[in-house]
Design an enzyme around this catalytic site. Structure first.
Site, mmCIF file in Angstrom:
data_model
loop_
_atom_site.group_PDB
_atom_site.id
_atom_site.type_symbol
_atom_site.label_atom_id
_atom_site.label_comp_id
_atom_site.label_asym_id
_atom_site.label_seq_id
_atom_site.Cartn_x
_atom_site.Cartn_y
_atom_site.Cartn_z
ATOM 1 N N GLY A 99 -3.780 1.733 8.646
ATOM 2 C CA GLY A 99 -4.803 0.835 9.588
ATOM 3 C C GLY A 99 -4.307 -0.549 9.598
ATOM 4 O O GLY A 99 -4.221 -1.146 10.671
ATOM 5 N N HIS A 154 0.593 7.770 3.919
ATOM 6 C CA HIS A 154 1.369 7.334 5.147
ATOM 7 C C HIS A 154 2.910 7.617 4.722
ATOM 8 O O HIS A 154 3.651 7.153 5.789
ATOM 9 C CB HIS A 154 1.030 5.893 4.926
ATOM 10 C CG HIS A 154 -0.243 5.532 5.019
ATOM 11 N ND1 HIS A 154 -0.943 5.584 6.256
ATOM 12 C CD2 HIS A 154 -0.909 4.883 4.007
ATOM 13 C CE1 HIS A 154 -2.377 5.263 5.660
ATOM 14 N NE2 HIS A 154 -2.284 4.717 4.511
ATOM 15 N N ASP A 173 0.932 -1.183 0.065
ATOM 16 C CA ASP A 173 0.043 -0.060 0.021
ATOM 17 C C ASP A 173 0.933 1.198 -0.107
ATOM 18 O O ASP A 173 1.225 1.790 0.991
ATOM 19 C CB ASP A 173 -0.830 0.107 1.270
ATOM 20 C CG ASP A 173 -1.712 1.263 1.466
ATOM 21 O OD1 ASP A 173 -1.885 2.136 0.417
ATOM 22 O OD2 ASP A 173 -2.557 1.123 2.161
ATOM 23 N N ILE A 195 0.197 9.493 8.586
ATOM 24 C CA ILE A 195 -0.326 8.663 9.538
ATOM 25 C C ILE A 195 -0.009 7.105 9.187
ATOM 26 O O ILE A 195 0.475 6.651 7.975
ATOM 27 C CB ILE A 195 -1.765 8.668 9.709
ATOM 28 C CG1 ILE A 195 -2.655 8.366 8.455
ATOM 29 C CG2 ILE A 195 -2.201 10.099 10.350
ATOM 30 C CD1 ILE A 195 -4.206 8.285 8.635
#
Lengths: 278, 278
Positions: free
Chosen positions: A206, A188, A183, A203
């Site tokens: 998840g 990110h 990903d 961030i």
């Protein structure tokens, strides 16, 4: 074209995906496994067989959904809602999987649409079911199409202290390593992109938090044996910043565990967690 | 068959090797680059072009030596002695290289043999020389075959404090990540194998220390621009343990820098270091 609720039931074509031992090792390092977890981080340690973290299911499976059928939504307003995995067999260190994805639900939350995809994956080597992924996308701004609201299920956490708590600390560069498992969303990794998304800095994925949490569950409840890990589900409830410490709280009842993952700030970041094991 | 000094001058067949952007990113993370070095650790950051660390030369180059010509030695008693790289052009984020290796020296140190290999690598895309690797293997117990001792060159470090010092801390699991760039020798990951080699625990790859050191030189002397990094050589003098802090001391004279890398214990681990830049 807005969200199309008639897409429920639509299936995609089967998609195949191969993975190598190196892919599995890289994933394990990406979710924080290290020198204490050599079955997952090495392939040639004496008297140690390479094993695969159960949450690697989200990397190799989950594909094949007919995304072209669900209508359109703004990807910048879309977040990963829930993720569940079921393991029917232990994931081998290398192999090939065939996955068929299906739109299994579309809900109208008023201000948002929720899309649920389920993907069944078969081990190509033996033709047997290997794992199932189910995930929801939460699409802000896409509700109001007159659909059903859908169920609102809340787990009842026991009214007692957790039976187990495990804390793992993520690293400043955790997302840079995790993203090499596939990903590459710059949310990110790219500070300017993250700012556009409303975050002070990039961030964590998840699913990286999901992988850290899965490790805690595996080592605490399955004696580190992936063949005993049967299923895991949870809801992403707040962002994690690389460098955060993640504490997984577990309440066990027989072969079932309810869990929650919190940061050192006290934010619950993976909520409504349920895991089953043997 | 012992060491065969007549092998000097023997060349191997050309060998080709491709690398991907992901290989370069994984290497950069393996030698400690992180969120402060996004040109080396990401490929899709806005307004940032992916660049490649100069020391990636040791991963893609260095092949093609005619190892079958040099005679036999006990690999368990062999250590990597020196490593030098020369860059004739900047390494692209992905590409293919063709390397020809040659046995360029064999020395008899009495108790040991020293084998030197030089490998010239061409960028297949444009046919131009891209880089050169030179490395020596120090083979304990293989000396005494009546060969020459060879030169003993010692750098004269200036009699002053270093002009620059940079400290990077390696991680407990540094070798687990670095090894995914290719060198799976269990000496760096398997505690029982390391014990057999006489170490309390797995040691870091010498070339990982080399990569950390190269980063320090690149950022300090080349303003992080790989096109200004021309060459680097050094001798592995003591083992590094994952988790050690590495301090690179640099003495600069014009476009040349002498350097040494030490651990927090004061051990010099990369000695006789010389680097040139533009």
């Amino acid at each position: 074209m807005p969200i199309n609720p008639d897409a429920v039931g639509a299936k995609g074509d089967p998609v195949r995906r191969k993975w190598s031992s190196k892919d599995a090792l890289l994933y394990a390092l990406g979710v924080g496994a290290g020198t204490e977890e050599l079955p997952f981080t090495t392939e040639n340690t004496r008297d140690v067989k390479q094993r695969v973290l159960p949450t690697f299911a989200v990397i190799i499976g989950g594909g094949g959904a007919p995304m072209n059928k669900v209508g359109s939504f703004n990807p910048a307003l879309m977040v990963h809602g829930e993720q569940s995995i079921e393991l029917f067999d232990e994931i081998p260190p290398e192999g090939e999987i065939e996955s068929v994805g299906e739109v299994t639900a579309i809900w109208d939350k008023g201000n948002a649409a929720v899309l649920e995809f389920t993907s069944e994956s078969t081990n190509v080597a033996n033709g047997k079911p290997l794992l199932r992924n189910r995930m929801t996308l939460f699409c802000r701004g896409e509700g109001g199409f007159g659909g059903e609201r859908g169920p609102s299920i809340k787990l009842d956490y026991p009214d007692r202290k957790p039976d187990h708590e495990v804390t793992y600390t993520t690293r400043e560069d955790q997302a840079l390593l995790y993203r090499l498992s596939g990903d590459r969303n710059p949310l990110h990794s790219d500070p300017s992109f993250a700012k556009m998304g409303g975050f002070d800095r990039p961030i964590l994925h998840g699913l990286c938090t999901y992988g850290f949490t899965g490790r805690a569950l595996l080592h605490t409840l399955c004696d580190s044996d992936p063949s005993r890990f049967k299923s895991m589900s949870g809801r992403f409830s707040k962002p994690v910043l690389p460098g955060d410490a993640l504490t997984v709280s577990m309440w066990v009842d027989g072969n079932e565990c309810l869990f929650q993952t919190r940061t050192q700030r006290g934010d619950v970041v993976l909520d409504q967690g349920r895991m089953t094991f043997q």
